[in-house]
Write an enzyme that holds these catalytic residues in place. Structure first.
Site, mmCIF file in Angstrom:
data_model
loop_
_atom_site.group_PDB
_atom_site.id
_atom_site.type_symbol
_atom_site.label_atom_id
_atom_site.label_comp_id
_atom_site.label_asym_id
_atom_site.label_seq_id
_atom_site.Cartn_x
_atom_site.Cartn_y
_atom_site.Cartn_z
ATOM 1 N N LYS A 217 74.454 -6.372 -37.465
ATOM 2 C CA LYS A 217 74.912 -7.613 -38.100
ATOM 3 C C LYS A 217 75.989 -8.306 -37.273
ATOM 4 O O LYS A 217 75.985 -9.531 -37.125
ATOM 5 C CB LYS A 217 75.443 -7.303 -39.502
ATOM 6 C CG LYS A 217 75.981 -8.531 -40.267
ATOM 7 C CD LYS A 217 74.884 -9.544 -40.566
ATOM 8 C CE LYS A 217 75.437 -10.828 -41.182
ATOM 9 N NZ LYS A 217 75.984 -10.655 -42.535
ATOM 10 N N LYS B 73 86.096 -14.042 -39.940
ATOM 11 C CA LYS B 73 86.213 -12.609 -40.204
ATOM 12 C C LYS B 73 85.128 -11.824 -39.460
ATOM 13 O O LYS B 73 85.403 -10.803 -38.822
ATOM 14 C CB LYS B 73 86.123 -12.357 -41.716
ATOM 15 C CG LYS B 73 86.176 -10.896 -42.140
ATOM 16 C CD LYS B 73 84.807 -10.285 -42.376
ATOM 17 C CE LYS B 73 84.086 -10.951 -43.519
ATOM 18 N NZ LYS B 73 82.791 -10.271 -43.829
#
Length: 316
Positions: A170, A240
């Protein structure tokens, strides 16, 4: 099967809804009980704490914004670990830190339970439609046992490998995407600064070899129309993710110069107070530097998108 679901935000509410529609019993928890209204109305039970969710569930899903949120939900005194059943499985659907998911996996293994990292890709639209990739790392037997639930949440559930593997996949995916966004901002600002009309420039490069791989379609919804609100995916969340990816590179001793530059661009955008705007708002920084403004009329953009797209097979 009794499912526990924690985190009923933009993504989680739809993923939980799909699992519920598949006929599974559900117990839910969120910081805001109001977020659970549609699920409670459809027959779900409410739990006051993550521990209470775990005590009632065979399989647990979490969809949370940041790694510290995941750690707190898991390890706080009233967290998942305190109530998890032996042989139960917890799939964390969040984008997380590889080191944290390994730590959590080890803690749950001590209680005879499974923790799997299971980040998703597809954004809010994918969560709504069920068109989601779900990448899973951890114990393969747990993935196989609960794959039917994963298939209810998304249409592409795939086992990647040992714990942490899915999180790495990811981060590679997201870091690649945002590095490309920052590069596109720079190259297109150059083209517009040189005098080429933005839509004409986009239509031209979209016909090239890179364009036929849909590279430039990242510009359709935000950059060309100059529209960054409301966000498809907020800058603070993208920042983030990229921070996690660059941190992983440092842990591995791997120079990631282009990715660090992308992170610096996103940090500058964050410092402008744009955290809640769409993540591609970072592209406006390069427009400022070039002294240009890109704002294509939506009707013209719609006309351009209606034109036949060239075949994907192309040579440079």
């Amino acid at each position: 099967m009794q499912i526990g679901f924690i985190g009923l935000g933009t993504m989680g509410t739809h993923m939980a809804g799909h699992a519920q529609k598949a006929g599974h019993k559900m117990v839910v928890n969120d910081l805001r009980k109001d977020a659970a209204k549609p699920h409670l109305a459809a027959g779900a039970a409410w739990a006051d704490t993550p521990r209470a969710v775990a005590e009632q569930s065979d399989v647990i899903f979490t969809s949370l914004p940041e790694p510290p949120d995941v750690e707190k939900v898991a390890l706080a005194p009233d967290g998942l670990l305190a109530g998890v059943k032996k042989s139960a499985a917890w799939f964390d659907l969040s984008t997380n830190s590889p080191s944290l998911v390994k730590k959590l996996n080890a803690a749950f293994a001590e209680k005879g339970a499974h923790m799997l990292d299971a980040p998703v890709s597809g954004g809010p639209q994918g969560a709504t439609s069920g068109k989601l990739a779900i990448w899973v790392g951890g114990e393969k037997s747990a993935f196989d046992r609960y794959k039917a639930v994963l298939d209810a949440i998304g249409d592409q559930a795939r086992y990647i490998g040992p714990i942490g593997s899915a999180t790495v996949a990811k981060l590679v995916h997201n870091m690649s995407g945002y590095a490309i966004v920052c590069a596109l901002a720079e190259t297109f600002a150059m083209g517009v600064k040189a005098g080429v009309e933005p839509l004409a420039l986009w239509e031209a490069v979209r016909q090239g070899a890179a364009g036929r791989r849909y590279t430039f379609d990242a510009m359709i919804n935000q950059w060309l129309p100059g529209k960054y609100d409301p966000p498809d995916f907020a800058l603070k969340l993208a920042h983030k993710d990229v921070g996690l990816a660059t941190a992983l590179g440092r842990e591995l001793g791997l120079p990631m110069r282009i990715c660090e530059l992308a992170y610096a661009e996103m940090t500058e955008a964050m410092n402008r107070g744009w955290a809640t705007r769409d993540s591609r708002v970072v592209m406006t920084l390069e427009q400022e530097r070039a002294g240009i403004e890109v704002k294509v009329d939506p009707a013209r953009l719609k006309e351009a998108l209606a034109l036949p797209f060239p075949a994907t097979q192309a040579k440079r």
